[in-house]
Design a protein around this motif. Structure first.
Motif, short mmCIF file in Angstrom:
data_model
loop_
_atom_site.label_atom_id
_atom_site.label_comp_id
_atom_site.label_asym_id
_atom_site.label_seq_id
_atom_site.Cartn_x
_atom_site.Cartn_y
_atom_site.Cartn_z
N ALA A 157 8.72 1.60 12.33
CA ALA A 157 9.23 0.32 12.77
C ALA A 157 9.10 0.14 14.27
N GLY A 158 9.56 1.13 15.03
CA GLY A 158 9.52 1.01 16.48
C GLY A 158 8.11 0.86 17.02
N VAL A 159 7.24 1.78 16.66
CA VAL A 159 5.87 1.75 17.18
C VAL A 159 5.08 0.60 16.57
N LEU A 160 5.19 0.42 15.25
CA LEU A 160 4.40 -0.64 14.60
C LEU A 160 4.80 -2.02 15.10
N LEU A 161 6.10 -2.32 15.13
CA LEU A 161 6.53 -3.64 15.57
C LEU A 161 6.32 -3.84 17.07
N GLY A 162 6.46 -2.75 17.85
CA GLY A 162 6.16 -2.84 19.27
C GLY A 162 4.68 -3.11 19.51
N ALA A 163 3.83 -2.41 18.78
CA ALA A 163 2.38 -2.63 18.89
C ALA A 163 2.03 -4.05 18.44
N ALA A 164 2.71 -4.52 17.39
CA ALA A 164 2.47 -5.88 16.89
C ALA A 164 2.81 -6.91 17.95
N PHE A 165 3.91 -6.69 18.69
CA PHE A 165 4.27 -7.63 19.74
C PHE A 165 3.27 -7.57 20.89
N LEU A 166 2.84 -6.37 21.26
CA LEU A 166 1.85 -6.25 22.33
C LEU A 166 0.54 -6.94 21.96
N TRP A 167 0.16 -6.83 20.71
CA TRP A 167 -1.09 -7.44 20.25
C TRP A 167 -1.02 -8.96 20.27
N ARG A 168 0.04 -9.51 19.68
CA ARG A 168 0.12 -10.97 19.53
C ARG A 168 0.93 -11.65 20.64
N ARG A 169 1.86 -10.93 21.27
CA ARG A 169 2.77 -11.53 22.27
C ARG A 169 3.43 -12.78 21.68
N VAL A 181 0.83 -1.21 0.00
CA VAL A 181 0.00 0.00 0.00
C VAL A 181 0.86 1.25 0.00
N SER A 182 1.91 1.27 0.81
CA SER A 182 2.81 2.43 0.86
C SER A 182 3.44 2.69 -0.50
N THR A 183 3.96 1.63 -1.13
CA THR A 183 4.61 1.78 -2.44
C THR A 183 3.61 2.22 -3.50
N ALA A 184 2.43 1.60 -3.49
CA ALA A 184 1.41 1.93 -4.50
C ALA A 184 1.00 3.40 -4.40
N LEU A 185 0.86 3.90 -3.20
CA LEU A 185 0.48 5.31 -3.03
C LEU A 185 1.57 6.25 -3.54
N ILE A 186 2.82 5.90 -3.29
CA ILE A 186 3.93 6.74 -3.78
C ILE A 186 3.97 6.70 -5.31
N VAL A 187 3.71 5.53 -5.89
CA VAL A 187 3.66 5.42 -7.36
C VAL A 187 2.52 6.28 -7.90
N VAL A 246 4.86 6.26 7.16
CA VAL A 246 4.71 6.73 8.54
C VAL A 246 3.23 6.80 8.90
N ILE A 247 2.44 7.38 8.01
CA ILE A 247 1.00 7.51 8.25
C ILE A 247 0.33 6.14 8.27
N ILE A 248 0.68 5.30 7.29
CA ILE A 248 0.05 3.98 7.21
C ILE A 248 0.43 3.11 8.41
N SER A 249 1.66 3.23 8.86
CA SER A 249 2.08 2.43 10.02
C SER A 249 1.25 2.78 11.25
N LEU A 250 0.94 4.06 11.41
CA LEU A 250 0.11 4.47 12.55
C LEU A 250 -1.32 3.95 12.39
N LEU A 251 -1.80 3.93 11.16
CA LEU A 251 -3.15 3.41 10.91
C LEU A 251 -3.24 1.91 11.21
N THR A 272 11.55 5.38 13.95
CA THR A 272 11.01 5.29 15.31
C THR A 272 9.51 5.04 15.29
N ILE A 273 8.81 5.75 14.41
CA ILE A 273 7.36 5.62 14.34
C ILE A 273 6.94 4.35 13.61
#
Length: 295
Positions: free
Chosen positions: A199-211, A110-116, A267-272, A196-197
């Motif tokens: 990778a850090g936030v997305l992967l951290g949130a992913a770990f919190l969600w799935r453990r 999605v990120s790549t497609a939007l930039i294209v 950055v925006i998509i990762s937060l979404l 930071t936003i």
């Protein structure tokens, strides 16, 4: 008298043993020791992988990944003295790997497609010998995914979480992850903040969600591998992909030399993606607060 001395020595020995166990159970201690072990193993296998065939590189990467998993397990089991449910292979591992792959694929596609669509990237097929491109990207991405996730989300996240709760762990590991990428080619302050936003936030949130380690490793692997195969620099590291990318427009849109991660779009998509993960983690009771007893 002899019996009393023996009992006294046993008490002293027991106290010393208890202090040693308590020392290794302190979160920063097992975090640092586990991290050191993983880094040493990674450096060793990287050096062994130089000047070997594609098959040899794949084998060494798989063996190296298995070794760092074992080091992580040993640190958690025998130093932290805690169970390691996030590494369980039974039942959940396969589904977690698939789910991580789907999230990583959606995020990058999605990120790549939007930039294209915004005229930032255009792609052209670049090679006929796909195998010479695919295998190096897969081995590099797989090794990085295991090493970085076991250190940042496995050891560091859980050590900080034990001392200060989930939100502090998410904040600090995200910052550390961004800072760790400042030395990459083409890195800027904005690039570090974006990492930071996203990778850090997305992967951290992913770990919190799935453990679950398999979920975050899979997400990280497919993220990097798809970028590499598309020919987009991965956090500043360029490689020969299946395509050549023509970059047009402002760096805020394209990421410039640093690659996709320095674009505002992911950055925006990762937060979404990350925000719903955090909401689900809270509903599941996966967030640890300072008030809770953390064993």
């Amino acid at each position: 008298m002899r019996k009393t001395n023996i009992q006294g020595n046993e008490v002293l020995s027991g106290k010393s043993s208890s202090k040693l166990v308590a020392f290794f159970q302190f979160p920063l201690v097992w975090m640092l020791m586990g991290t050191l072990g993983i880094i040493l193993a990674n450096v060793t296998f990287n050096s062994l992988s130089e000047d070997v065939s594609a098959l040899g590189s794949i084998i060494l990467t798989l063996v190296g990944s298995a070794v760092v998993i074992v080091i992580y397990w040993l640190a958690m089991k025998f130093l932290a003295r805690r169970p390691v449910p996030e590494l369980l292979l039974q039942r959940r591992a396969g589904s977690e790997v698939i789910l991580g792959a789907v999230v990583g694929l959606i995020f990058i596609s999605v990120s790549t497609a939007l930039i294209v669509l915004l005229d930032g990237y255009s792609f052209k097929w670049s090679t006929e010998n796909a195998s010479s491109v695919v295998w190096p990207i897969i081995t590099t991405s797989l090794g990085a995914a295991f090493v970085e996730e076991l250190i940042f989300r496995g050891l560091a996240f859980q050590a900080i979480e034990k001392m200060g709760g989930s939100l502090l762990a998410l904040t600090l590991t995200s910052l550390f992850f961004g800072i760790a990428h400042l030395g990459n080619p083409g890195a800027t302050a904005w690039g570090a903040l974006s990492i930071t936003i996203e990778a850090g936030v997305l992967l951290g949130a992913a770990f919190l969600w799935r453990r679950n380690v398999w979920f975050i490793v899979s997400l990280h692997f497919f993220w990097n591998a798809i970028e590499g195969l598309l020919g987009i620099p991965v956090s500043g590291h360029s490689s020969s992909g299946l395509f050549t990318v023509e970059v047009k427009g402002p760096a805020l849109l394209t990421g410039g030399q640093f690659g996709l991660e320095a674009s505002i779009i992911p950055v925006i998509i990762s937060l979404l993606i990350a925000i719903p993960m955090l909401i689900l983690a809270r509903r599941k009771g996966h967030l640890i607060s300072l008030r809770k007893d953390r064993n």
